[in-house]
Motif scaffolding. Structure first.
Motif, PDB file in Angstrom:
ATOM      1  N   SER A 204       0.818  -1.215   0.000  1.00 37.42           N
ATOM      2  CA  SER A 204       0.000   0.000   0.000  1.00 37.42           C
ATOM      3  C   SER A 204       0.850   1.263   0.000  1.00 37.42           C
ATOM      4  CB  SER A 204      -0.933   0.012   1.222  1.00 37.42           C
ATOM      5  OG  SER A 204      -0.182  -0.090   2.427  1.00 37.42           O
ATOM      6  N   ILE A 205       2.003   1.241   0.645  1.00 40.93           N
ATOM      7  CA  ILE A 205       2.877   2.413   0.647  1.00 40.93           C
ATOM      8  C   ILE A 205       3.343   2.724  -0.768  1.00 40.93           C
ATOM      9  CG2 ILE A 205       5.209   3.192   1.277  1.00 40.93           C
ATOM     10  CD1 ILE A 205       3.219   3.753   3.429  1.00 40.93           C
ATOM     11  N   ASP A 206       3.705   1.689  -1.515  1.00 40.37           N
ATOM     12  CA  ASP A 206       4.150   1.919  -2.891  1.00 40.37           C
ATOM     13  C   ASP A 206       3.060   2.573  -3.731  1.00 40.37           C
ATOM     14  OD1 ASP A 206       6.620   0.722  -2.346  1.00 40.37           O
ATOM     15  OD2 ASP A 206       5.797  -1.268  -2.737  1.00 40.37           O
ATOM     16  N   VAL A 207       1.818   2.144  -3.527  1.00 36.10           N
ATOM     17  CA  VAL A 207       0.701   2.712  -4.274  1.00 36.10           C
ATOM     18  C   VAL A 207       0.498   4.176  -3.889  1.00 36.10           C
ATOM     19  CG1 VAL A 207      -1.787   2.587  -4.675  1.00 36.10           C
ATOM     20  CG2 VAL A 207      -0.423   0.486  -4.557  1.00 36.10           C
ATOM     21  N   GLN A 208       0.550   4.468  -2.582  1.00 35.99           N
ATOM     22  CA  GLN A 208       0.381   5.850  -2.120  1.00 35.99           C
ATOM     23  C   GLN A 208       1.522   6.734  -2.615  1.00 35.99           C
ATOM     24  OE1 GLN A 208      -2.170   7.113  -0.590  1.00 35.99           O
ATOM     25  NE2 GLN A 208      -3.259   5.418   0.394  1.00 35.99           N
ATOM     26  N   ILE A 209       2.746   6.212  -2.603  1.00 39.73           N
ATOM     27  CA  ILE A 209       3.898   6.968  -3.105  1.00 39.73           C
ATOM     28  C   ILE A 209       3.696   7.304  -4.577  1.00 39.73           C
ATOM     29  CG2 ILE A 209       6.341   6.789  -3.739  1.00 39.73           C
ATOM     30  CD1 ILE A 209       6.113   7.386  -0.832  1.00 39.73           C
TER      31      ILE A 209
END
Length: 244
Positions: A204-209
């Motif tokens: 999820s962090i990669d998507v938000q980034i």
């Protein structure tokens, strides 16, 4: 105007003086909002990140000293009071309630500009000396011309446009601003940005980034601000200015 420019709020009931100060300060790389009443001042402070208030104590029909006292009780924004040449008692009282400086009418533009810059330097030096970490007293972060308003939860671009962020995107950008130029792992970013519960899914962090990059990078495919540290996490590259 570039939102990295300090934003000065002029409060004076003289329209000619408001126009004069707005023009002069704008010419000297400040962003300026000029209003005539205490109610207008309050509305601007609620909606915008103000770096310094220049407040005339002799507003028609209003107690400027009471407005100054209220400002100091509710905010840490620097205040320069404006008084008449004969109003020594007002100057003394204004300084006693923690106004940062004063100018007397009539004043020269150069003197006024020097006093504004001196007060802003003192406040920035104080902010730079403070440890970087989450504080309820912080009002905004500025980086590379962008402004992240913590009170209004608003991101403003260098050309003054509001950029809509989801709650997750805002929290992630806030976490990055609080820890600039440091490698942050995905787990650290999950913790710092509170992306838990329903918001957590695989990578999820990669998507938000990726979503953030699309909103703040010139070219999201070749990011300059949110850099990937391969095998470790992410680094927020810009210098970050803290506004208390």
């Amino acid at each position: 105007m570039n939102t990295a420019s300090p934003h000065i709020l002029v409060v004076d009931d003289d329209p000619a003086l408001r126009e004069l100060l707005s023009a002069y300060l704008s010419e000297n790389d400040f962003q300026v909002t000029a209003v005539a009443t205490g109610a207008e001042m309050t509305a601007v402070l609620q909606d915008s990140v103000i770096d310094l208030v220049m407040l005339d104590l002799r507003l028609g029909g209003e107690d400027g000293m009471q407005l100054a006292r209220g400002l100091r009780d509710t905010s840490e924004v620097p205040v320069i009071i404006v008084t008449g040449k004969q109003d020594e008692a007002d100057r003394v009282m204004g300084l006693e309630i923690a106004a940062d400086d004063y100018v007397t009418k009539p004043f020269s533009n150069r003197e006024m500009l020097a006093r504004i810059r001196a007060v802003l330097r003192r406040y920035q030096s104080r902010a730079d000396a403070a440890p970087l970490g989450r504080s309820t007293k912080r009002r905004a972060y500025r980086f590379a011309g962008w402004e992240l308003n913590l009170l209004a939860r608003r991101l403003t671009s260098p050309d003054g446009q509001r950029v809509e962020l989801s709650n997750g995107e805002f929290n992630l950008l806030l976490a990055l601003c609080e820890q600039p130029q440091r490698v942050l792992t995905r787990d650290q970013l999950l913790e710092l940005s509170r992306l838990h519960g329903a918001e957590v899914y695989d990578r999820s962090i990669d998507v938000q980034i990726l979503r953030l990059r699309r909103k703040i990078e010139v070219d999201a495919s070749a990011p300059k601000m949110i850099r990937t540290e391969r095998g470790a996490g992410y680094v927020f590259e810009p210098q970050v200015q803290v506004l208390h």
